[in-house]
Scaffold this motif. Structure first.
Motif, PDB file in Angstrom:
ATOM      1  N   THR A 116       0.838  -1.200   0.000  1.00  0.00           N
ATOM      2  CA  THR A 116       0.000   0.000   0.000  1.00  0.00           C
ATOM      3  C   THR A 116       0.872   1.249   0.000  1.00  0.00           C
ATOM      4  O   THR A 116       2.057   1.199   0.343  1.00  0.00           O
ATOM      5  CB  THR A 116      -0.922   0.044   1.237  1.00  0.00           C
ATOM      6  N   VAL A 117       0.286   2.360  -0.361  1.00  0.00           N
ATOM      7  CA  VAL A 117       0.986   3.641  -0.272  1.00  0.00           C
ATOM      8  C   VAL A 117       1.436   3.879   1.166  1.00  0.00           C
ATOM      9  O   VAL A 117       2.550   4.330   1.426  1.00  0.00           O
ATOM     10  CB  VAL A 117       0.071   4.779  -0.762  1.00  0.00           C
ATOM     11  N   ASN A 118       0.568   3.524   2.092  1.00  0.00           N
ATOM     12  CA  ASN A 118       0.864   3.713   3.504  1.00  0.00           C
ATOM     13  C   ASN A 118       2.042   2.868   3.972  1.00  0.00           C
ATOM     14  O   ASN A 118       2.764   3.250   4.904  1.00  0.00           O
ATOM     15  CB  ASN A 118      -0.392   3.398   4.329  1.00  0.00           C
ATOM     16  N   SER A 119       2.283   1.719   3.327  1.00  0.00           N
ATOM     17  CA  SER A 119       3.412   0.857   3.703  1.00  0.00           C
ATOM     18  C   SER A 119       4.720   1.628   3.702  1.00  0.00           C
ATOM     19  O   SER A 119       5.608   1.395   4.543  1.00  0.00           O
ATOM     20  CB  SER A 119       3.542  -0.312   2.731  1.00  0.00           C
ATOM     21  N   PHE A 120       4.864   2.538   2.734  1.00  0.00           N
ATOM     22  CA  PHE A 120       6.131   3.242   2.566  1.00  0.00           C
ATOM     23  C   PHE A 120       6.331   4.344   3.602  1.00  0.00           C
ATOM     24  O   PHE A 120       7.445   4.832   3.781  1.00  0.00           O
ATOM     25  CB  PHE A 120       6.244   3.764   1.130  1.00  0.00           C
ATOM     26  N   SER A 121       5.251   4.716   4.299  1.00  0.00           N
ATOM     27  CA  SER A 121       5.387   5.668   5.408  1.00  0.00           C
ATOM     28  C   SER A 121       6.048   5.016   6.610  1.00  0.00           C
ATOM     29  O   SER A 121       6.585   5.698   7.479  1.00  0.00           O
ATOM     30  CB  SER A 121       4.001   6.197   5.808  1.00  0.00           C
ATOM     31  N   TRP A 129      -2.583   0.952  -9.781  1.00  0.00           N
ATOM     32  CA  TRP A 129      -3.918   1.505  -9.516  1.00  0.00           C
ATOM     33  C   TRP A 129      -3.960   2.148  -8.133  1.00  0.00           C
ATOM     34  O   TRP A 129      -4.487   3.252  -7.965  1.00  0.00           O
ATOM     35  CB  TRP A 129      -4.955   0.394  -9.617  1.00  0.00           C
ATOM     36  N   GLU A 130      -3.409   1.453  -7.130  1.00  0.00           N
ATOM     37  CA  GLU A 130      -3.424   1.960  -5.760  1.00  0.00           C
ATOM     38  C   GLU A 130      -2.712   3.306  -5.677  1.00  0.00           C
ATOM     39  O   GLU A 130      -3.198   4.250  -5.034  1.00  0.00           O
ATOM     40  CB  GLU A 130      -2.759   0.934  -4.839  1.00  0.00           C
ATOM     41  N   GLU A 131      -1.558   3.420  -6.337  1.00  0.00           N
ATOM     42  CA  GLU A 131      -0.821   4.691  -6.330  1.00  0.00           C
ATOM     43  C   GLU A 131      -1.595   5.784  -7.059  1.00  0.00           C
ATOM     44  O   GLU A 131      -1.625   6.940  -6.625  1.00  0.00           O
ATOM     45  CB  GLU A 131       0.547   4.490  -6.978  1.00  0.00           C
ATOM     46  N   ARG A 132      -2.252   5.425  -8.153  1.00  0.00           N
ATOM     47  CA  ARG A 132      -3.047   6.416  -8.893  1.00  0.00           C
ATOM     48  C   ARG A 132      -4.207   6.931  -8.056  1.00  0.00           C
ATOM     49  O   ARG A 132      -4.544   8.125  -8.090  1.00  0.00           O
ATOM     50  CB  ARG A 132      -3.574   5.803 -10.190  1.00  0.00           C
ATOM     51  N   GLN A 133      -4.844   6.050  -7.281  1.00  0.00           N
ATOM     52  CA  GLN A 133      -5.933   6.497  -6.406  1.00  0.00           C
ATOM     53  C   GLN A 133      -5.417   7.494  -5.382  1.00  0.00           C
ATOM     54  O   GLN A 133      -6.071   8.494  -5.076  1.00  0.00           O
ATOM     55  CB  GLN A 133      -6.568   5.286  -5.701  1.00  0.00           C
ATOM     56  N   TYR A 134      -4.238   7.224  -4.865  1.00  0.00           N
ATOM     57  CA  TYR A 134      -3.624   8.129  -3.892  1.00  0.00           C
ATOM     58  C   TYR A 134      -3.331   9.488  -4.519  1.00  0.00           C
ATOM     59  O   TYR A 134      -3.550  10.538  -3.892  1.00  0.00           O
ATOM     60  CB  TYR A 134      -2.347   7.491  -3.355  1.00  0.00           C
TER      61      TYR A 134
END
Length: 455
Positions: free
Chosen positions: A308-313, A434-439
């Motif tokens: 997920t995008v959040n994983s990288f936080s 897709w997940e990154e594009r939604q973000y």
């Protein structure tokens, strides 16, 4: 007959008949590791035990918010979302303690859908291990935050100002676990009843955060247990007026939430193959090459592990999460930690994984990269001693900075395609894009506060 004694389709039929059930509950995991399922009538269940059943393949074609992917080949508007065949896994039979006398079964996608099914993908990797003369043992451990909130209250608050069940930073607290003993005891009892037994449960550093270590098992069973643990911990919390989150990092003020995986190999007779008392660090050549493959491929596989995008936080220095593909002996600042001093205890802890990962896919990636290392006799880099955050890694071991970059590395990975299959890699990489594009469509509070007036 008890639920966990069921091993065959005939035994599954007998236990349902003996209990006089009109329905059972079936679940499959989607790409994000979310359990999707339904109640199934007894006669249909009996038929499905023999020939499977159809399940709308949209489950593999949408994200965690039920939004449809527009960039995947397997399914979409272009295929009109047909049913995909699912086979029931009889040996997954479990009691559902919240529903008197009810039984729960896992399923997995079959035929063409098996190529991208998370459980099916792990099973293919385990078949590869078997062909190499190995069996895998695994155990997951998860951190999760508990909040004094409900699904309605978090939305009413806009996910801001949420109240954890306890304040402050208080890891390994006997005080907290005793004050909230009712929840701890209910979770331990649930885990025993549903057969994902917890061998360790304690508070971690942060308000309302717990860590649970699930007992070791054969690799596929361990992934089943992890998937069930995540889903039914949430169920237990919500039934008690609380919420559990397995986000990788819900607040910038506290460490992220891990989903560490412990892995080891045995031969086909069950003899451990990782330990060599006369070798450096007690590591056999098999373990050394397994570790070398994991280290080399981790940057290419990161999208599978941090999905997920959040994983990288979470992957930032000083917060108990790794920042590069480094390893060390008993070193918790590294992405790979070797543990043990005996045949039984020798293992690799795959510390890069966060709590938000799909346990089937995380384990498939970790195991596949290790097997690839054995096949190619890959030697690991020198171990890190001390603080890995202070080490500047070579570019080849640096992590991708974003989910998008990780998805591109996965697409280009010949090893990932070889070990996991082209269809799976293409589909999963597309879902992460897709997940990154939604973000990217989202305007954050930080952006508004920073740019709205001044820029």
């Amino acid at each position: 007959m008890q639920a966990r004694e069921v091993k065959t389709a005939e035994e599954a039929r007998r236990i349902v008949e003996a209990r006089g059930l009109s329905h059972v509950k079936i679940g499959v995991t989607d790409i994000d590791g979310v359990l999707r399922g339904k109640y199934m009538a007894r006669d249909k269940f009996f038929s499905a035990l023999e020939g499977g059943f159809g399940f709308c393949d949209v489950v593999l074609g949408w994200d965690s918010q039920d939004e449809l992917y527009d960039n995947t080949a397997f399914t979409g508007w272009h295929t009109a979302y047909p049913d995909a065949p699912v086979r029931i896994v009889p040996e997954s039979c479990r009691e559902l303690p919240f529903e008197e006398n009810m039984l729960f079964f896992l399923g997995e996608f079959a035929d063409k859908a098996e190529a991208i099914c998370p459980r099916g993908t792990l099973r293919r990797v385990l078949d590869k291990a078997d062909s190499m003369g190995f069996k895998a043992k695994a155990a997951f451990e998860y951190e999760f935050f508990l909040f004094d909130e409900t699904p309605d209250s978090i939305r009413e608050k806009g996910y801001s100002g949420l109240k954890p069940i306890t304040p402050g930073m208080f890891g390994y607290s006997v005080l907290r676990s005793t004050v909230h003993a009712d929840f701890y005891q209910e979770l331990l009892a649930l885990a025993e009843t549903m057969d994902f037994p917890i061998e360790g449960l304690h508070t971690e550093t942060g308000p309302g955060v717990l860590e649970a270590a699930i007992g070791v098992d054969d690799a596929l069973a361990a992934a089943d247990k992890a998937a069930l643990f995540k889903s039914f911990t949430k169920v237990l919390a919500q039934r008690g007026g609380m919420m559990a989150t397995f986000m990788a990092k819900w607040s910038p003020d506290y460490p992220g939430q891990s989903g560490h995986l412990h892995l080891s190999l045995t031969d086909t007779e069950g003899k451990p193959v990782f330990h060599d008392a006369g070798a450096e660090h007690g590591m056999s050549p098999t373990m050394r090459h397994f570790l070398g493959g994991q280290q080399k491929l981790m940057p290419e596989m990161l999208a599978l592990i941090s999905p997920t995008v959040n994983s990288f936080s979470r992957l930032i220095p000083g917060f108990w999460a790794p920042t590069a593909s480094l390893w060390g002996v008993e070193n918790r600042t590294c992405a790979l930690r070797t543990i043990g001093d005996s045949p039984k205890s020798m293992r690799v802890e795959y510390r890069v994984a966060a709590a938000d990962g799909n346990p089937y896919i995380v384990q498939a990636a970790a195991l596949a990269s290790g097997l690839w290392g054995i096949e190619n006799e890959v030697e690991p880099e020198a171990p890190v001693k001390g603080n890995a955050y202070a080490v500047k890694p070579p570019a080849r071991l640096a992590f991708p900075a974003t989910l998008w970059e990780a998805a591109q590395k996965l697409r280009r990975s010949k090893a990932a395609r070889q070990m996991l299959g082209d269809d799976f890699v293409e589909h999963f990489a597309a879902t992460r894009e897709w997940e990154e594009r939604q973000y990217r469509k989202h305007i954050s509070d930080w952006e508004l506060q920073r740019y709205f007036e001044i820029i």
